[in-house]
Design a protein around this motif. Structure first.
Motif, short mmCIF file in Angstrom:
data_model
loop_
_atom_site.label_atom_id
_atom_site.label_comp_id
_atom_site.label_asym_id
_atom_site.label_seq_id
_atom_site.Cartn_x
_atom_site.Cartn_y
_atom_site.Cartn_z
N UNK A 63 29.14 65.69 43.16
CA UNK A 63 29.23 64.33 42.61
C UNK A 63 29.39 63.29 43.70
N UNK A 64 29.71 63.73 44.92
CA UNK A 64 29.92 62.79 46.02
C UNK A 64 28.65 62.06 46.43
N UNK A 65 27.48 62.48 45.93
CA UNK A 65 26.22 61.84 46.33
C UNK A 65 26.02 60.50 45.64
N UNK A 66 26.80 60.18 44.60
CA UNK A 66 26.61 58.92 43.89
C UNK A 66 27.73 57.95 44.22
N UNK A 67 27.44 56.66 44.12
CA UNK A 67 28.38 55.62 44.52
C UNK A 67 29.66 55.65 43.70
N UNK A 68 29.57 56.07 42.43
CA UNK A 68 30.74 56.10 41.57
C UNK A 68 31.84 56.98 42.14
N UNK A 69 31.46 58.03 42.85
CA UNK A 69 32.44 58.92 43.45
C UNK A 69 33.29 58.16 44.48
N UNK A 70 32.63 57.37 45.32
CA UNK A 70 33.35 56.61 46.34
C UNK A 70 34.19 55.51 45.71
N UNK A 71 33.63 54.77 44.76
CA UNK A 71 34.38 53.66 44.15
C UNK A 71 35.55 54.14 43.31
#
Length: 440
Positions: free
Chosen positions: A358-366
């Motif tokens: 899931x770390x490949x999408x921006x939502x993971x970081x935000x």
């Protein structure tokens, strides 16, 4: 089923031995999810410092948490009140029904006849054969939802859906939890990657002890403590806890005179055909008592099938289980649909798969959340999606898209070429399907 059949103008009676709404409303899904939501809110607040929020004084009052759960039950029970059904033209009869023949039931001293019957008796917990267990005492999900405080030390016997949900719930609220599971993994019906992630997270984030391939051979009580004797192969051990929670599986409730009505069944299931008919054609069975899935939405779907077939007997529809979603409300959530990889191999289908973090999408970081993945499998022949698993926050909300894709034979390309909103968890579905489309 009762509501839909009543809309057709037929005379319908709803018989309930306990409380309207059954296990789901009164003892399992609704109260458990309310408690898990409170736990999630507490856990999120504790993590606030990572986002610049001062959260050092965050605490909880468990009686208030329980009060929240009770409020949820009061609100949801309104839709299942006796007055609601009566207003829809449905008679409500309190008591346990017992078949006298295929057209007659007794409820106490009264007898009732009908052209058609729908059995939705659900399931009850199966007590494992463990010496001393009953004498020592234990909790089931029914008692666990009404505790006034979390146990200091808790042993959860069983590492399936119910076991892992309650284990995490009480661990978040400070319990020292040990899960004892007789098989080699938690939630073993799901993908191996899922089991591994949940096991690692439980150990790392919550300090849980997870004892796999381990059986409880006996239980004894001394004072307020309970002692579990454990066996793993030739090795033995002891575990001392305050409480024991049983989460070892369920079996169908079938002690309703089925033999008198000619209904075939086993101790664990009432046998039905693809129309949800039992061996006695005017008697149908739905939900946990019939299987094959023990999910509320699967039971509701079967109820729709049966309602149609009773109202339109000359145009029956079949129950189809190609894309029944399966959700486990841990953190992160686990949601699956369609076939597992093991089932695909058993069917000897040529397939391809991708596993994407899931770390490949921006939502993971935000969101500051990185533990999770999506796994999608498709046919090598035509790239039609066969099965999928998502492990991430709100996975249960995402799985519907892939259930729709499987139900309607959509390809990975078709899903990948559908625009998904940026900055949402749903982007992992698009990314995984795009990778699957490009794979050999």
């Amino acid at each position: 089923a009762a509501q839909q059949i009543a809309k057709s103008g037929k005379s319908v009676a709803l018989v309930e031995a306990s409380s309207l709404g059954g296990q789901v409303l009164n003892h399992s899904s609704i109260p458990t999810k309310a408690l898990l939501h409170a736990a999630s809110a507490f856990e999120t607040a504790k993590r606030g410092s990572a986002f610049g929020i001062r959260a050092t004084t965050v605490g909880y009052n468990y009686p208030s948490v329980k009060a929240w759960k009770d409020t949820v039950l009061r609100l949801t029970k309104k839709a299942y009140s006796e007055d609601t059904f009566i207003s829809q033209g449905i008679s409500v009869i309190k008591g346990k029904a017992y078949f006298l023949d295929n057209q007659t039931i007794s409820i106490g001293s009264a007898r009732f006849t009908a052209k058609d019957f729908v059995i939705a008796t659900g399931s009850d917990l199966v007590l494992p054969e463990i010496a001393g267990l009953s004498k020592a005492g234990f909790l089931t999900h029914k008692e666990a939802i009404d505790l006034i405080r979390p146990p200091k030390n808790l042993a959860v016997i069983g590492g399936g859906e119910t076991g892992v949900e309650f284990a995490q719930l009480f661990a978040i609220f400070g319990s020292k939890v040990t899960i004892v599971e007789s098989s080699g993994s938690l939630i073993g019906s799901e993908e191996p990657e899922t089991s591994k992630l949940i096991e690692n997270r439980f150990r790392k984030e919550y300090g849980m002890s997870i004892l796999l391939n381990t059986n409880v051979t006996s239980v004894s009580k001394s004072g307020l403590k309970r002692s579990l004797q454990l066996a793993r192969g030739s090795k033995t051990g002891q575990l001392v806890v305050d409480e024991i929670l049983l989460a070892t599986g369920k079996q169908a409730v079938v002690d309703i005179g089925l033999e008198n009505a000619g209904v075939s069944h086993s101790p664990s299931q009432i046998k039905t055909n693809r129309y949800q008919q039992t061996s006695t054609k005017n008697i149908y069975a739905i939900g946990d008592c019939a299987g094959p899935y023990h999910y509320t939405h699967a039971a509701a779907y079967q109820g729709q099938v049966v309602a149609h077939n009773i109202v339109h007997p000359r145009m029956p529809v079949e129950a189809k289980y190609k894309a029944i979603p399966r959700s486990i409300f841990t953190n992160p959530q686990v949601a699956s649909t369609g076939l597992t990889e093991r089932q695909i191999k058993d069917h000897k289908i040529q397939y391809k798969s991708v596993v994407t973090p899931i770390s490949v999408v921006a939502k993971s970081a935000t969101s500051g959340f990185y533990d999770g993945f999506i796994k999608v499998m498709a046919s090598k022949e035509n790239n039609v999606i066969l099965g999928a698993t998502i492990v991430c926050p709100e996975a249960s909300e995402l799985i519907g898209e892939l259930s729709l894709a499987i139900q309607h034979n959509l390809t990975a390309q078709q899903v990948a070429h559908t625009v998904h909103s940026f900055g949402t968890w749903s982007e992992i579905v698009r990314v995984a399907c795009a990778k699957l489309s490009k794979s050999d």
